[in-house]
Design an enzyme around this catalytic site. Structure first.
Site, PDB file in Angstrom:
ATOM      1  N   CYS A 335       0.795  -1.230   0.000  1.00  0.00           N
ATOM      2  CA  CYS A 335       0.000   0.000   0.000  1.00  0.00           C
ATOM      3  C   CYS A 335       0.830   1.285   0.000  1.00  0.00           C
ATOM      4  CB  CYS A 335      -1.029  -0.003   1.125  1.00  0.00           C
ATOM      5  SG  CYS A 335      -0.533  -0.734   2.672  1.00  0.00           S
ATOM      6  N   ARG A 364       7.831 -10.700   5.430  1.00  0.00           N
ATOM      7  CA  ARG A 364       7.652 -10.461   6.860  1.00  0.00           C
ATOM      8  C   ARG A 364       8.363 -11.569   7.627  1.00  0.00           C
ATOM      9  NH1 ARG A 364       1.164  -9.173   6.559  1.00  0.00           N
ATOM     10  NH2 ARG A 364       1.322  -7.673   4.852  1.00  0.00           N
ATOM     11  N   GLN A 382       0.757 -11.070  -2.602  1.00  0.00           N
ATOM     12  CA  GLN A 382      -0.625 -10.658  -2.369  1.00  0.00           C
ATOM     13  C   GLN A 382      -1.284 -10.240  -3.679  1.00  0.00           C
ATOM     14  OE1 GLN A 382       0.270  -7.579   0.618  1.00  0.00           O
ATOM     15  NE2 GLN A 382      -0.955  -8.759   2.056  1.00  0.00           N
ATOM     16  N   ASP A 384      -3.006  -7.803  -4.413  1.00  0.00           N
ATOM     17  CA  ASP A 384      -3.309  -6.536  -3.761  1.00  0.00           C
ATOM     18  C   ASP A 384      -3.900  -5.534  -4.746  1.00  0.00           C
ATOM     19  OD1 ASP A 384      -3.313  -5.499  -1.254  1.00  0.00           O
ATOM     20  OD2 ASP A 384      -1.141  -5.367  -1.061  1.00  0.00           O
ATOM     21  N   HIS A 386      -5.491  -1.260  -4.527  1.00  0.00           N
ATOM     22  CA  HIS A 386      -5.846  -0.088  -3.726  1.00  0.00           C
ATOM     23  C   HIS A 386      -6.637   0.868  -4.607  1.00  0.00           C
ATOM     24  CE1 HIS A 386      -2.398  -1.905  -1.639  1.00  0.00           C
ATOM     25  NE2 HIS A 386      -3.119  -1.594  -0.578  1.00  0.00           N
ATOM     26  N   LYS A 470     -12.078  -3.446   8.690  1.00  0.00           N
ATOM     27  CA  LYS A 470     -12.020  -4.402   7.586  1.00  0.00           C
ATOM     28  C   LYS A 470     -13.344  -5.156   7.462  1.00  0.00           C
ATOM     29  CE  LYS A 470      -8.743  -6.875   9.430  1.00  0.00           C
ATOM     30  NZ  LYS A 470      -7.830  -8.015   9.514  1.00  0.00           N
ATOM     31  N   HIS A 516      -8.432  -0.834   0.530  1.00  0.00           N
ATOM     32  CA  HIS A 516      -7.479  -1.931   0.336  1.00  0.00           C
ATOM     33  C   HIS A 516      -8.311  -3.197   0.079  1.00  0.00           C
ATOM     34  CE1 HIS A 516      -4.212   0.262   2.773  1.00  0.00           C
ATOM     35  NE2 HIS A 516      -5.322   0.943   3.037  1.00  0.00           N
TER      36      HIS A 516
END
Length: 644
Positions: A335, A364, A382, A384, A386, A470, A516
């Site tokens: 992000c 991570r 991910q 992902d 946005h 979320k 997100h």
């Protein structure tokens, strides 16, 4: 007299000091026989706890999640007592209930608990349970508690962090344990137990602290339920994604590469690419634009986003460059990068929404003891995206993302799910960034969208991300296990931190709202769950190999090649097996590889210019033309692959 409000809204009067069990008896003897736990004004209590004020009471049985939690927490006490009696030198630490069963962390000292000892521990637990010992809570002073555990450094550490006047113990039989409460009435309710496994666990999850032995167990009020659960476990072992991933040649791990860093083999890579292309096609229809960002970023990027303050100490450490004071981090989130992509231009309200999507790999640092196949790794990709929109566009954009998530689930056979609205914990505001006003707007936007879409949703306080609430999708797999798959988040905070703006119709600068979203979550974890859900029998549209062509002998190789070409013309993925092996062995291997269809090629098939088709699992579809078979395949794909 006190007034007790029940879940149906009815109010009953009881004598002061009446217990939840008294309330249960006043409703029905059947309920009284089955109630095992309760909550009063939102706090977990025992069925024997005296009620001294007006309040709301909920009674729990084994059929409630809260009832199971009390049952398994109480069973952890029984496990601890059994261990203490069998291993007098063992030092007990903590033993909570978990989603399925319970565990207790123990320092066994010089002793070792192995699977050979499980039966002995189980027998001792059942012996204790048959004593029908009541669970009784009592208060203790800090001095008393420290004296009791003067030879146990683990319990001593816990007590030192507690305030005098808040310390309680639970007693049953000859056993006492430091405990906050939440127990069944007595041990006799526990009828069946199983010690499942042992594992290493650092004290309080800290690698710098002593390693303990974590003893996992499960218990039930009926032996039949334990038998059924163990059968389920055996099925789960067959479906273990680590086992199937190896058998189907999808992925592997290498200690030289590093723990928690999966290597994707050709078949697994093809599977991933098919999933990615499936989502990319849907995203294109929905107006997303694909972007790419680097695997590292300057430390300052993640300081700005807030990720470094929240995760920096527990993540991979900064990468230093030859330039003094210059530090980079392995990308923990996509992000911040997408915020900077948005910031590369000045946008008008007419340009919004902007929808940026990326299959971005992030890193991570997970402790080695927490790594588990593909479900817990240190590097993962991910799906992902946005979205940057005006406040007026937020509701429609959020609902469109819900539609995309439901399309993904439907096409992959995840039909059993609930939506979880994950909100901030108002008691711990320091865990979050941003203003209360922005949090309230974001939370209300999610709840409103979930209601309007008719989702079956629950609200969970304290489960929000640090930057925003979320909508998480909690999916049950074929074995009834629940997984969090797919998430959508509303974020007013990162646009402020990165000073994102757009020019409104009033010619003034305004702040966009950020959404997100990740329908898969991570490719690694999603594929692991999909493997276990399907047992490796993926939907036909996703299978790496949809058909195996099995020739009876080398005489039919040429016709087999012709069939292969025809299938490829119909966009059906097929392989030809023309090894000089028996047809029985070829069929067995194709079955083991989860191949959906097998085509048998021999003399009759060549003469008639047809194919004999066998379905995975043994069903014979007879002798048909390649064209008819292709229609069967297309029809099956259209049944599962939803339209978006």
């Amino acid at each position: 007299m006190i007034q007790i409000t029940l879940p149906d809204g009815s109010v009953k009067s009881f004598e002061t000091n009446s217990t939840p069990m008294d309330v249960a008896k006043s409703i029905s003897e059947g309920l009284a026989r089955n109630v095992i736990s309760a909550s009063f004004n939102g706090l977990t209590v025992e069925t024997t706890t005296p009620l001294t004020t007006d309040g709301s009471l909920i009674l729990y049985t084994w059929n409630n999640d809260e009832g199971k939690k009390a049952f398994w927490h109480s069973s952890a006490h029984v496990l601890a007592q059994a261990i203490q009696e069998l291993y007098p030198n063992a030092k007990l630490t903590i033993g909570p209930a978990i989603e399925r069963g319970f565990y207790y962390d123990v320092d066994f000292g010089e002793d070792v608990l192995t699977d050979k000892d499980f039966k002995t521990v189980e027998s001792k637990m059942l012996e204790i349970a048959r004593g029908k010992h009541d669970f009784n809570m009592r208060s203790a002073t800090k001095a008393e508690a420290l004296e009791l555990y003067k030879n146990n450094p683990f319990k001593t550490e816990l007590i030192q962090n507690l305030e005098d006047g808040t310390i309680t113990f639970c007693d049953h039989s000859t056993f006492t344990d430091l405990c906050r409460g939440g127990h069944i009435p007595n041990t006799g309710i526990i009828k069946a137990v199983k010690v499942l496994s042992v594992a290493g666990a650092y004290w309080r999850g800290d690698e710098t602290k002593p390693q303990l032995t974590r003893v996992y167990g499960i218990s039930f009020p009926k032996q039949k339920e334990l038998t059924e659960y163990l059968a389920l476990l055996e099925e789960a072992k067959k479906r273990d994604h680590r086992k199937l991933g190896k058998e189907l040649e999808l992925f592997t791990f290498s200690q030289k590469v590093g723990a928690g860093l999966p290597l994707w083999l050709p078949k697994g890579t093809a599977l991933r690419e098919r999933l990615e292309n499936f989502l990319k096609a849907a995203q294109k229809k929905a107006g997303y634009e694909m972007v790419m960002s680097p695997h590292i970023g300057q430390k300052e990027l993640y300081v700005t986003s807030g990720h470094y303050a929240k995760y920096g100490e527990d993540s991979f450490q900064p990468i230093k460059t030859p330039k003094e004071d210059e530090e980079f981090l392995l990308k923990p989130m996509n992000c911040p990068h997408h915020c900077e992509i948005y910031n590369a231009a000045q946008w008008s309200y007419k340009d919004l929404p902007k929808r940026y999507a990326e299959f971005g790999t992030v890193y991570r640092y997970e402790q080695s003891g927490e790594l588990h196949g593909l479900t817990r790794v240190r590097g993962f990709t991910q799906d992902d995206a946005h979205l940057f929109c005006t406040p007026d566009q937020l509701d429609a954009e959020f609902k469109n993302v819900i539609d995309l998530v439901l399309y993904v689930f439907g096409s992959l056979g995840f039909e059993n799910f609930t939506a979880q609205v994950s909100l901030r914990d108002p008691e711990n505001p320091e865990k979050y960034i941003g203003s209360l006003e922005n949090w309230e707007k974001a939370e209300q936007a999610i709840i409103s969208a979930a209601k309007d879409k008719g989702l079956n949703y629950v609200i969970e306080t304290g489960e929000a991300a640090f930057y925003g609430p979320k909508l998480d999708f909690m999916v049950k797999d074929a074995l009834g296990r629940q997984w969090q798959l797919g998430t959508i988040q509303v974020d007013y905070n990162l646009p402020e931190r990165f000073d994102l703006t757009y020019k409104g119709s009033d010619n003034e600068l305004h702040r966009p709202v950020m959404i997100h979203r990740a329908p898969f979550g991570s490719m690694e974890r999603f594929i692991a769950i999909l493997l276990e859900h399907t047992g490796g029998n993926f939907p036909l549209w996703l299978m790496p190999n949809q058909v195996s062509i099995l020739t009876l002998s080398e005489k039919y190789e040429k016709y087999g090649e012709k069939v292969l070409n025809l299938l490829e013309n119909h966009e059906i993925r097929a392989l030809i097996d023309n090894r000089s092996e028996t047809i029985g062995k070829k069929i067995r291997e194709a079955e083991m590889n989860k191949t959906p269809y097998m085509i048998i090629i021999g003399e009759n098939e060549e003469k008639e210019n047809k194919i004999s088709v066998r379905q995975h699992g043994g069903e014979d579809l007879g002798t048909i033309s390649v064209e008819d078979f292709s229609e069967i395949v297309k029809t099956e794909i259209n049944k599962t692959l939803k339209q978006f």
